[in-house]
Write a protein that holds these residues in place. Structure first.
Motif, PDB file in Angstrom:
ATOM      1  N   GLU A  33      30.450 -34.163  27.865  1.00 18.34           N
ATOM      2  CA  GLU A  33      29.721 -33.868  29.093  1.00 18.34           C
ATOM      3  C   GLU A  33      30.255 -32.567  29.704  1.00 18.34           C
ATOM      4  O   GLU A  33      30.847 -32.549  30.779  1.00 18.34           O
ATOM      5  CB  GLU A  33      29.886 -35.032  30.082  1.00 18.34           C
ATOM      6  N   SER A  64      26.699 -24.136  28.635  1.00 17.95           N
ATOM      7  CA  SER A  64      26.384 -23.873  30.041  1.00 17.95           C
ATOM      8  C   SER A  64      26.288 -22.396  30.375  1.00 17.95           C
ATOM      9  O   SER A  64      25.732 -22.039  31.413  1.00 17.95           O
ATOM     10  CB  SER A  64      27.470 -24.482  30.946  1.00 17.95           C
ATOM     11  N   GLY A  69      22.611 -21.004  28.547  1.00 18.82           N
ATOM     12  CA  GLY A  69      21.727 -21.269  29.688  1.00 18.82           C
ATOM     13  C   GLY A  69      21.406 -22.731  29.945  1.00 18.82           C
ATOM     14  O   GLY A  69      20.370 -23.046  30.520  1.00 18.82           O
ATOM     15  N   LEU A  70      22.307 -23.637  29.561  1.00 14.87           N
ATOM     16  CA  LEU A  70      22.027 -25.064  29.726  1.00 14.87           C
ATOM     17  C   LEU A  70      23.036 -25.754  30.648  1.00 14.87           C
ATOM     18  O   LEU A  70      23.410 -26.915  30.417  1.00 14.87           O
ATOM     19  CB  LEU A  70      22.000 -25.753  28.360  1.00 14.87           C
ATOM     20  N   ALA A  71      23.455 -25.078  31.705  1.00 11.86           N
ATOM     21  CA  ALA A  71      24.440 -25.672  32.618  1.00 11.86           C
ATOM     22  C   ALA A  71      23.956 -27.014  33.162  1.00 11.86           C
ATOM     23  O   ALA A  71      24.728 -27.961  33.302  1.00 11.86           O
ATOM     24  CB  ALA A  71      24.741 -24.711  33.768  1.00 11.86           C
ATOM     25  N   GLY A  72      22.670 -27.081  33.484  1.00  8.40           N
ATOM     26  CA  GLY A  72      22.131 -28.317  34.046  1.00  8.40           C
ATOM     27  C   GLY A  72      22.126 -29.475  33.072  1.00  8.40           C
ATOM     28  O   GLY A  72      22.061 -30.637  33.478  1.00  8.40           O
ATOM     29  N   ALA A  73      22.198 -29.158  31.787  1.00  9.03           N
ATOM     30  CA  ALA A  73      22.178 -30.220  30.772  1.00  9.03           C
ATOM     31  C   ALA A  73      23.543 -30.855  30.578  1.00  9.03           C
ATOM     32  O   ALA A  73      23.640 -31.968  30.065  1.00  9.03           O
ATOM     33  CB  ALA A  73      21.677 -29.663  29.438  1.00  9.03           C
ATOM     34  N   ARG A  74      24.578 -30.177  30.988  1.00  3.88           N
ATOM     35  CA  ARG A  74      25.954 -30.670  30.898  1.00  3.88           C
ATOM     36  C   ARG A  74      26.332 -31.063  29.484  1.00  3.88           C
ATOM     37  O   ARG A  74      26.463 -32.240  29.149  1.00  3.88           O
ATOM     38  CB  ARG A  74      26.180 -31.864  31.837  1.00  3.88           C
ATOM     39  N   ASN A 102      23.409 -37.212  27.542  1.00  2.00           N
ATOM     40  CA  ASN A 102      21.979 -37.117  27.751  1.00  2.00           C
ATOM     41  C   ASN A 102      21.262 -36.769  26.443  1.00  2.00           C
ATOM     42  O   ASN A 102      21.675 -35.868  25.716  1.00  2.00           O
ATOM     43  CB  ASN A 102      21.787 -36.016  28.802  1.00  2.00           C
ATOM     44  N   ALA A 128      18.167 -35.541  25.919  1.00  2.00           N
ATOM     45  CA  ALA A 128      17.485 -34.244  25.949  1.00  2.00           C
ATOM     46  C   ALA A 128      18.493 -33.100  25.831  1.00  2.00           C
ATOM     47  O   ALA A 128      18.213 -32.074  25.196  1.00  2.00           O
ATOM     48  CB  ALA A 128      16.666 -34.112  27.224  1.00  2.00           C
ATOM     49  N   ALA A 129      19.663 -33.280  26.429  1.00  2.00           N
ATOM     50  CA  ALA A 129      20.688 -32.239  26.354  1.00  2.00           C
ATOM     51  C   ALA A 129      21.101 -32.001  24.906  1.00  2.00           C
ATOM     52  O   ALA A 129      21.294 -30.857  24.478  1.00  2.00           O
ATOM     53  CB  ALA A 129      21.910 -32.631  27.189  1.00  2.00           C
ATOM     54  N   MET A 176      20.626 -24.146  35.842  1.00  2.00           N
ATOM     55  CA  MET A 176      21.413 -24.406  37.049  1.00  2.00           C
ATOM     56  C   MET A 176      22.222 -25.687  36.897  1.00  2.00           C
ATOM     57  O   MET A 176      21.692 -26.710  36.456  1.00  2.00           O
ATOM     58  CB  MET A 176      20.481 -24.557  38.255  1.00  2.00           C
ATOM     59  N   GLY A 212      17.961 -42.212  28.349  1.00  3.35           N
ATOM     60  CA  GLY A 212      18.381 -40.938  27.778  1.00  3.35           C
ATOM     61  C   GLY A 212      18.922 -39.962  28.792  1.00  3.35           C
ATOM     62  O   GLY A 212      19.641 -39.023  28.447  1.00  3.35           O
TER      63      GLY A 212
END
Lengths: 367, 367
Positions: free
Chosen positions: A89, A220, A224-229, A253, A255-256, B61, B227
């Motif tokens: 995460e 992140s 560009g995937l900071a929100g995906a953690r 997650n 989707a992440a 973000m 998910g």
């Protein structure tokens, strides 16, 4: 219930937060930021393929507890095996697991004064004792870190390359040379969160099997995937296996995972982002110079700008920017706290920064 | 490096995983499942508004570290305040933080034999000693749990209502009555993950301020967001504040927060799902009876089916189903392990289950 039966360690911990998030600031000031340039996010965004992959993911299914496909792709990307990789995460989550595996109350850990506070948060959270060495010419100082590790018999030594908050960096080969002095009883935590933003040769040229270190990477920043953690670590398989004892197996997650896999495979988008970051760094530097300030060289997706005085002055400049809707941050420790740290932004965001900076500077000088 | 300097506790832990995930099974058998009915996911899916909200979220973000909007909506939903709510990486993540806050090596914790293994994983992971009481007539037994807690001076007592893996439940008012015997020094961990699938009156009618318990809820079940990995706990503010000392502040996926908020506000979709779950439970029960098996009453999104013999027989039935592409699970402990546990599925998935069950049963009988 008379009194909560927390562990003595938990009872002793402060209710601290490593960072105050931008949304918290926005709620405090009562309006959204015009330019969100303080969290080192990637305003240029994730690969369209990553966004599509996330949208194609059924949210009702738990994520794959083994991150099998992503670990396979990462192994290919790094020319190693999936057993050398743990996905977690974000780097923050992985640093927490690492601290839990290694740190007991009283254990010594070494880092730089003013380096990543979330690492410190996790170490302190398990009772570790932090020993800090100063930056040297605004760079992390591997020789000093490793000497301190020997002195205090550190279990872990933290080093980020490129560095946050200064954006400075070492050649990977120089890190490797310096590791000759890394004590055999200390594990190097090499945080390469920003390495995709850095010049060729910044990543340490070491095999994934090297038992002396664990390397942290993330989706992140450049991806560009900071929100995906979602982040990962690379280390020898015996160390990676330890994470399975303590991690939240179904914590990732779904989707992440899909987004990270697609992002990793879109090298063209990464190149596009790298170009955008480079242009934004140049623009931030130019804005700084236009205002009589000194931009520091950066290999990350931000630029630290020397405001030419002390921490109190830089803080006043920062407050002035925040009051004008420009979210930036600053280093915590002197003398690095003479700087403000400005993340790479879009043209419009940097226009807003350029427009606000003269007033913020003037206001700070008049305090 | 001579030897990894793990903590003695970390060194002592087994490399266990609470559950083997469906993807791991699929890779082992070399093909995808026809019907994924083993993880108690919600095959009816998340609210379209939740899916749209997630798609509208910018992945570059970081998520709001305070989950401000979601906590506010949850507070309104539960007629309490945001300070009574902590949002985390699923109930699993929150159970991990809770164990970390309370459990030291040797501390006593009480749960039921065969109850949620991930709770046990976290307790053991911090060195806690689990004391288990048997189910009573396939129900968790609050009186026995609380008596055991008094006997061993338990710091934590785990009780799920509705229960997993049996699907049985108690009226919330009966839980409250039983709590008269909860020792003052024990904190009740009331896992209500499935409560949205249960009859009115199953949620314990207790104020959020009650210092005796912490309640766990999730968006993974009735809300269809497994998910996304997002759950929450409700407890008195002094206890909620403790989580901020140890949690991964920026650990929550941004889209998950937005999706959960939208899902919470789509009561109509929740009603639709509840109806689908009820119909699927009836269908699973009918299929079981058609095959001479006994479906147990369920207030969750699955039905446990008594296969009429011992654990070995149920395991053979389960293996036969898995071999035929039907993913189901079963309870771990006797005598509950005479059952297989079948998650609610779509018509097509339950058709496949109905088609495979006779052969799986016949094969098990011929072993």
């Amino acid at each position: 219930m008379t009194e909560r039966r927390l562990t003595p360690l938990a009872r002793s911990l402060p209710a601290s937060v490593p960072f105050v998030g931008p949304e918290t600031h926005e709620r405090a000031i009562g309006k959204p930021f015009v330019a969100r340039l303080g969290a080192n996010e990637n305003v240029f965004g994730a690969s369209p393929h990553a966004i599509a992959a996330m949208a194609d993911t059924a949210p009702w299914m738990y994520g794959d507890a083994e991150s099998h496909d992503l670990r396979g792709a990462l192994a290919a990307h790094h020319d190693t095996t999936p057993n050398h990789i743990i996905v977690g995460e974000g780097i923050d989550g992985l640093l927490g697991y690492l601290a839990r595996l290694f740190v007991e109350p009283g254990d010594a850990v070494v880092t730089s004064e003013g380096a990543y506070p979330t690492f410190n948060y996790h170490v302190s959270g398990f009772g570790g004792v932090l020993h800090k060495v100063p930056f040297r010419d605004d760079h992390e100082d591997p020789a000093a870190l490793f000497a301190k590790a020997a002195e205090v018999d550190a279990k872990l030594v933290y080093l980020s390359n490129p560095d946050n908050p200064m954006g400075s960096w070492h050649r990977g080969a120089d890190i490797v040379s310096a590791m000759d002095e890394l004590p055999a009883r200390s594990l190097l935590v090499l945080d390469e969160a920003y390495v995709e933003c850095a010049p060729e040769g910044t990543a340490a040229p070491l095999p994934a099997d090297d038992p002396r270190l664990i390397r942290m990477r993330t989706f992140s920043k450049a991806y560009g995937l900071a929100g995906a953690r979602i982040g990962y670590a690379i280390a020898a398989p015996d160390l990676i296996r330890e994470f399975h004892k303590v991690r939240n197996h179904f914590g990732l997650n779904r989707a992440a995972q899909a987004g990270a896999l697609a992002a990793l495979q879109d090298g063209r988008w990464l190149c596009h982002v790298q170009e955008q970051i480079e242009m934004a760094r140049l623009r931030i530097a130019a804005i700084a110079r236009d205002n009589g300030l000194i931009p520091l060289p950066s290999a990350a997706n931000f630029v630290s700008v020397d405001c030419g005085a002390d921490g109190a002055f830089a803080k006043a400049v920062l407050d002035g920017l925040v009051a004008r809707g420009i979210f930036v941050r600053m280093p915590f420790a002197a003398p690095q706290n003479r700087c403000i740290r400005v993340s790479c932004g879009t043209d419009a965001q940097l226009d807003a920064f350029a427009a606000a900076l003269p007033d913020a500077l003037a206001a700070a000088k008049n305090l």
